[in-house]
Design an enzyme around this catalytic site. Structure first.
Site, PDB file in Angstrom:
ATOM      1  N   LYS A  21       0.841  -1.209   0.000  1.00 34.58           N
ATOM      2  CA  LYS A  21       0.000   0.000   0.000  1.00 34.58           C
ATOM      3  C   LYS A  21       0.869   1.251   0.000  1.00 34.58           C
ATOM      4  O   LYS A  21       0.647   2.177  -0.781  1.00 34.58           O
ATOM      5  CB  LYS A  21      -0.887  -0.041   1.256  1.00 34.58           C
ATOM      6  CG  LYS A  21      -1.451   1.291   1.693  1.00 34.58           C
ATOM      7  CD  LYS A  21      -2.203   1.109   3.004  1.00 34.58           C
ATOM      8  CE  LYS A  21      -2.538   2.401   3.699  1.00 34.58           C
ATOM      9  NZ  LYS A  21      -1.389   3.151   4.215  1.00 34.58           N
ATOM     10  N   ASN A  22       1.882   1.276   0.861  1.00 37.19           N
ATOM     11  CA  ASN A  22       2.673   2.499   1.025  1.00 37.19           C
ATOM     12  C   ASN A  22       3.648   2.744  -0.124  1.00 37.19           C
ATOM     13  O   ASN A  22       4.312   3.777  -0.167  1.00 37.19           O
ATOM     14  CB  ASN A  22       3.430   2.481   2.358  1.00 37.19           C
ATOM     15  CG  ASN A  22       2.481   2.683   3.531  1.00 37.19           C
ATOM     16  OD1 ASN A  22       1.292   2.943   3.339  1.00 37.19           O
ATOM     17  ND2 ASN A  22       3.004   2.560   4.745  1.00 37.19           N
ATOM     18  N   CYS A  74      -5.847   8.106   9.096  1.00 36.74           N
ATOM     19  CA  CYS A  74      -6.096   7.539  10.425  1.00 36.74           C
ATOM     20  C   CYS A  74      -5.713   8.549  11.505  1.00 36.74           C
ATOM     21  O   CYS A  74      -4.674   9.216  11.400  1.00 36.74           O
ATOM     22  CB  CYS A  74      -5.282   6.265  10.598  1.00 36.74           C
ATOM     23  SG  CYS A  74      -5.942   4.865   9.670  1.00 36.74           S
ATOM     24  N   ARG A 115      -0.308  14.750  12.811  1.00 34.98           N
ATOM     25  CA  ARG A 115       0.052  14.594  11.400  1.00 34.98           C
ATOM     26  C   ARG A 115      -0.006  15.904  10.596  1.00 34.98           C
ATOM     27  O   ARG A 115      -0.729  16.000   9.596  1.00 34.98           O
ATOM     28  CB  ARG A 115      -0.811  13.515  10.732  1.00 34.98           C
ATOM     29  CG  ARG A 115      -0.807  12.212  11.490  1.00 34.98           C
ATOM     30  CD  ARG A 115      -1.519  11.101  10.770  1.00 34.98           C
ATOM     31  NE  ARG A 115      -0.640  10.420   9.829  1.00 34.98           N
ATOM     32  CZ  ARG A 115      -0.996   9.353   9.129  1.00 34.98           C
ATOM     33  NH1 ARG A 115      -2.203   8.872   9.236  1.00 34.98           N
ATOM     34  NH2 ARG A 115      -0.153   8.767   8.308  1.00 34.98           N
ATOM     35  N   PRO A 116       0.752  16.924  11.013  1.00 40.28           N
ATOM     36  CA  PRO A 116       0.778  18.160  10.222  1.00 40.28           C
ATOM     37  C   PRO A 116       1.523  17.952   8.897  1.00 40.28           C
ATOM     38  O   PRO A 116       2.109  16.888   8.675  1.00 40.28           O
ATOM     39  CB  PRO A 116       1.549  19.135  11.124  1.00 40.28           C
ATOM     40  CG  PRO A 116       2.390  18.275  11.997  1.00 40.28           C
ATOM     41  CD  PRO A 116       1.685  16.954  12.142  1.00 40.28           C
ATOM     42  N   ASP A 165       3.769  20.428   7.829  1.00 39.32           N
ATOM     43  CA  ASP A 165       4.738  21.533   7.841  1.00 39.32           C
ATOM     44  C   ASP A 165       6.066  21.168   7.174  1.00 39.32           C
ATOM     45  O   ASP A 165       6.680  21.995   6.498  1.00 39.32           O
ATOM     46  CB  ASP A 165       4.959  22.009   9.292  1.00 39.32           C
ATOM     47  CG  ASP A 165       5.391  20.879  10.210  1.00 39.32           C
ATOM     48  OD1 ASP A 165       4.840  19.760  10.085  1.00 39.32           O
ATOM     49  OD2 ASP A 165       6.289  21.079  11.044  1.00 39.32           O
ATOM     50  N   ASP A 184       4.012   1.020  12.117  1.00 38.61           N
ATOM     51  CA  ASP A 184       2.843   0.357  11.534  1.00 38.61           C
ATOM     52  C   ASP A 184       2.702  -1.099  11.993  1.00 38.61           C
ATOM     53  O   ASP A 184       1.702  -1.751  11.667  1.00 38.61           O
ATOM     54  CB  ASP A 184       2.921   0.390   9.996  1.00 38.61           C
ATOM     55  CG  ASP A 184       2.583   1.767   9.445  1.00 38.61           C
ATOM     56  OD1 ASP A 184       2.159   2.629  10.223  1.00 38.61           O
ATOM     57  OD2 ASP A 184       2.753   1.968   8.218  1.00 38.61           O
ATOM     58  N   ILE A 212       6.915   7.538  16.967  1.00 40.21           N
ATOM     59  CA  ILE A 212       6.586   8.219  15.705  1.00 40.21           C
ATOM     60  C   ILE A 212       5.261   8.976  15.798  1.00 40.21           C
ATOM     61  O   ILE A 212       5.189  10.150  15.458  1.00 40.21           O
ATOM     62  CB  ILE A 212       6.532   7.214  14.520  1.00 40.21           C
ATOM     63  CG1 ILE A 212       7.864   6.472  14.397  1.00 40.21           C
ATOM     64  CG2 ILE A 212       6.182   7.923  13.214  1.00 40.21           C
ATOM     65  CD1 ILE A 212       9.042   7.325  13.992  1.00 40.21           C
ATOM     66  N   ARG A 243      -9.005  -0.515   4.527  1.00 37.90           N
ATOM     67  CA  ARG A 243      -8.222   0.505   3.825  1.00 37.90           C
ATOM     68  C   ARG A 243      -6.860  -0.041   3.432  1.00 37.90           C
ATOM     69  O   ARG A 243      -6.230   0.460   2.507  1.00 37.90           O
ATOM     70  CB  ARG A 243      -7.990   1.719   4.744  1.00 37.90           C
ATOM     71  CG  ARG A 243      -9.216   2.552   4.959  1.00 37.90           C
ATOM     72  CD  ARG A 243      -8.882   3.718   5.815  1.00 37.90           C
ATOM     73  NE  ARG A 243      -7.746   4.418   5.230  1.00 37.90           N
ATOM     74  CZ  ARG A 243      -7.178   5.493   5.739  1.00 37.90           C
ATOM     75  NH1 ARG A 243      -7.651   6.003   6.849  1.00 37.90           N
ATOM     76  NH2 ARG A 243      -6.170   6.064   5.146  1.00 37.90           N
TER      77      ARG A 243
HETATM   78  C1  UD1 Z   1       4.036   7.052   6.206  1.00 39.78           C
HETATM   79  C2  UD1 Z   1       3.229   5.794   5.990  1.00 39.78           C
HETATM   80  C3  UD1 Z   1       2.585   5.350   7.294  1.00 39.78           C
HETATM   81  C4  UD1 Z   1       3.639   5.195   8.378  1.00 39.78           C
HETATM   82  C5  UD1 Z   1       4.513   6.457   8.478  1.00 39.78           C
HETATM   83  C6  UD1 Z   1       5.694   6.299   9.424  1.00 39.78           C
HETATM   84  C7  UD1 Z   1       2.513   5.991   3.695  1.00 39.78           C
HETATM   85  C8  UD1 Z   1       1.382   6.147   2.739  1.00 39.78           C
HETATM   86  N1  UD1 Z   1       2.212   6.042   4.996  1.00 39.78           N
HETATM   87  O1  UD1 Z   1       3.113   8.035   6.647  1.00 39.78           O
HETATM   88  O2  UD1 Z   1       1.926   4.113   7.084  1.00 39.78           O
HETATM   89  O3  UD1 Z   1       3.019   4.981   9.612  1.00 39.78           O
HETATM   90  O4  UD1 Z   1       5.038   6.804   7.181  1.00 39.78           O
HETATM   91  O5  UD1 Z   1       6.477   5.234   9.048  1.00 39.78           O
HETATM   92  O6  UD1 Z   1       3.637   5.786   3.306  1.00 39.78           O
HETATM   93  N2  UD1 Z   1       5.315  14.910  10.543  1.00 39.78           N
HETATM   94  C9  UD1 Z   1       5.293  16.257  10.833  1.00 39.78           C
HETATM   95  N3  UD1 Z   1       5.204  17.141   9.791  1.00 39.78           N
HETATM   96  C10 UD1 Z   1       5.148  16.741   8.489  1.00 39.78           C
HETATM   97  C11 UD1 Z   1       5.181  15.361   8.195  1.00 39.78           C
HETATM   98  C12 UD1 Z   1       5.264  14.463   9.243  1.00 39.78           C
HETATM   99  O7  UD1 Z   1       5.343  16.646  12.004  1.00 39.78           O
HETATM  100  O8  UD1 Z   1       5.068  17.596   7.593  1.00 39.78           O
HETATM  101  C13 UD1 Z   1       5.392  13.936  11.655  1.00 39.78           C
HETATM  102  C14 UD1 Z   1       4.135  13.072  11.738  1.00 39.78           C
HETATM  103  O9  UD1 Z   1       3.090  13.718  12.444  1.00 39.78           O
HETATM  104  C15 UD1 Z   1       4.672  11.849  12.453  1.00 39.78           C
HETATM  105  C16 UD1 Z   1       6.099  11.718  11.902  1.00 39.78           C
HETATM  106  O10 UD1 Z   1       6.445  13.025  11.400  1.00 39.78           O
HETATM  107  O11 UD1 Z   1       4.722  12.087  13.833  1.00 39.78           O
HETATM  108  C17 UD1 Z   1       6.255  10.694  10.802  1.00 39.78           C
HETATM  109  O12 UD1 Z   1       5.380  10.992   9.747  1.00 39.78           O
HETATM  110  P1  UD1 Z   1       5.684  10.586   8.232  1.00 39.78           P
HETATM  111  O13 UD1 Z   1       6.965   9.826   8.157  1.00 39.78           O
HETATM  112  O14 UD1 Z   1       5.535  11.792   7.392  1.00 39.78           O
HETATM  113  O15 UD1 Z   1       4.485   9.604   7.928  1.00 39.78           O
HETATM  114  P2  UD1 Z   1       3.549   9.577   6.668  1.00 39.78           P
HETATM  115  O16 UD1 Z   1       4.318   9.874   5.437  1.00 39.78           O
HETATM  116  O17 UD1 Z   1       2.297  10.345   6.955  1.00 39.78           O
END
Ligand code: UD1
Length: 427
Positions: free
Chosen positions: A32-33, A126, A131-132, A134, A315, A337, A407
């Site tokens: 999926k990812n 989810c 999950r911002p 930024d 995950d 995370i 999902r």
């Molecule tokens: C991806 C995966 C998800 C997995 C996660 C961490 C996909 C489609 N999803 O999610 O299944 O759980 O990696 O391995 O690939 N963060 C910020 N600001 C940002 C982006 C992220 O603060 O702009 C924080 C998030 O809130 C979280 C951490 O960074 O605490 C990791 O997030 P991120 O690695 O971005 O996860 P996703 O890409 O959303």
């Protein structure tokens, strides 16, 4: 019509009578990812792409719908998806689709590259943390994109992006992928420092390179992208899903079963396998095959913390925590995370689990045996954890709200049933 079907979907549940060992052979689906960012990335090629190994899950259906609303032609036949992105005619993603999943944010990078602009809104997904976006925004603005927030919309524009050095504040998987896709349209070279190292990022690099891109370094924290190469569509096979694989291995581990797993590079499971061995499982790993036999009762592993790849994947944390609720001894789980990823543990207390939660740390004292109960999924992996608990428990467990589970898992109950589980999907 749509309203009626969604109401039924809300009501569906899994009914599980626990105690059967999970035994047999299982071939995992495509990841999926990896599939979600790759489908979004197909926009940059402006051509025909044929993907094999696309999982038949609702998140992929949402990504297909997004591409179609933007003017692309997409057809899916089981695991094969044909995405012709030549007719792309819009750069605004509908709010209702943005809200359906976090991965909708992946549209920004490709739309910037192809159209020089992208209009999106805050992505859904989810509720496992704040999950911002930024980190995405900061990195894209370093490439030269202008970002405006207006009436809940995020408007990105930049037809003259310039390659540069970008240091991510945190190795965010999604931000790393979005920057890779936006950098394809930037003049010159972009270097991402402190990028995420997840295997799915290597898959995105491999797909884009098969379309004529020049990207190297994925899988390390330094990724180099040469912008403005001539791109074309391609045929590509999506990598196997390590999270689905881990979930099935844990189903066998928790039920004293025996499983042979195929269909992925097993390197990506090393950390999980190390913990499953601590917990008393016998495991043999070959490059593309894993054999596991679970013990009569698992041992607690004392301490586990999640982290960016190659550390223990967040995950797989809810599923591993579920195993520990019936293991001999005490386990401390630290979720580093996402700040809200213990919701399924609260549900597990209804099944007799002994768990105390202190913000990002959970202390689990393994019970002799879990007891079946009605529980409710609140997110994808937490929902899968409840199913594992149901397979391990005495008596019947009803897992409600399975739309979250579907999902990310293709025919989850059918596949578990083939491996010996007593599980039905009911309305
Ligand atoms: C991806 C995966 C998800 C997995 C996660 C961490 C996909 C489609 N999803 O999610 O299944 O759980 O990696 O391995 O690939 N963060 C910020 N600001 C940002 C982006 C992220 O603060 O702009 C924080 C998030 O809130 C979280 C951490 O960074 O605490 C990791 O997030 P991120 O690695 O971005 O996860 P996703 O890409 O959303």
């Amino acid at each position: 019509m749509e309203y009626v079907s969604e109401v039924f979907f809300e009501l569906e549940s899994y009914h599980i009578r626990g105690g059967n060992p999970i035994r047999g052979e299982y071939r995992v689906n495509g990841a999926k990812n990896a599939a979600l960012p790759i489908l979004a990335a197909s926009i940059v090629t402006g051509g025909e792409n044929l993907f094999d190994g696309c999982p038949c899950i609702s998140d992929v259906a949402v990504m297909r719908e997004i591409l179609e609303t933007l003017g692309c032609k997409v057809r899916q036949d089981k695991g094969q998806v044909l995405a012709d992105t030549s007719g792309l005619s819009d750069w605004q993603v509908e709010k209702r689709l943005m809200e359906k999943m976090r991965s909708s944010i992946f549209l920004v990078g490709p739309l910037l590259t192809r159209c020089g602009r992208a209009i999106v809104s805050q992505p859904g997904g989810c509720a496992i943390g704040k999950r911002p976006v930024d980190i995405h925004k900061k990195a894209l603005s370093q490439l030269g994109a202008e970002i405006e927030e207006k009436d809940g919309q995020l408007i990105f524009s930049g037809s003259d992006l310039r390659g540069t050095n970008i240091v991510l504040d945190f190795p965010s998987v999604g931000a790393t992928e979005n920057v890779m896709m936006a950098a394809l349209g930037a003049k010159g070279e972009t270097v991402i420092h402190n990028g995420a190292k997840e295997p799915e990022i290597i898959d995105l690099q491999n797909y884009l390179n098969s379309c004529g891109a020049k990207i190297k370094g994925a899988g390390t924290s330094r990724i180099v992208i040469k912008g403005r190469q001539r791109l074309h569509g391609s045929s590509y096979e999506i990598m196997g899903d390590r999270i689905e694989a881990g979930t099935f291995l844990m189903a066998a581990a928790g039920t004293g079963g025996e499983l042979v797993l195929r269909g992925l590079e097993t390197d990506s499971l090393k950390c999980l396998i190390r913990f499953l061995r601590y917990a008393g499982c016998r495991v043999r790993r070959k490059p593309r095959e894993v054999w596991l036999r679970g013990p009569g009762r698992l041992y607690a592993v004392e301490k586990l913390q999640t982290g960016p790849y190659p550390e223990f994947p967040t995950d797989l944390q809810p599923q591993f925590s579920a195993l520990m609720t019936a293991a001999a001894g005490r386990t401390q789980i630290e979720e580093r995370i996402f700040e809200n990823r213990f919701k399924s543990l609260r549900e597990l207390t209804k099944m007799g689990a002994d768990i105390e939660i202190f913000q990002r740390i959970a202390i689990i004292k393994g019970a002799e045996c879990l007891k079946g109960a009605p529980v409710s999924a609140e997110d994808l992996r937490g929902g899968a954890a409840l199913v594992l608990a149901g397979l391990m428990a005495q008596g019947e467990t009803i897992v409600e709200n399975i739309k979250f589970i579907e999902r990310g898992y293709c025919d989850f109950h059918k596949e578990l049933k083939k491996l010996g589980a007593d599980i039905d999907r009911c309305i």
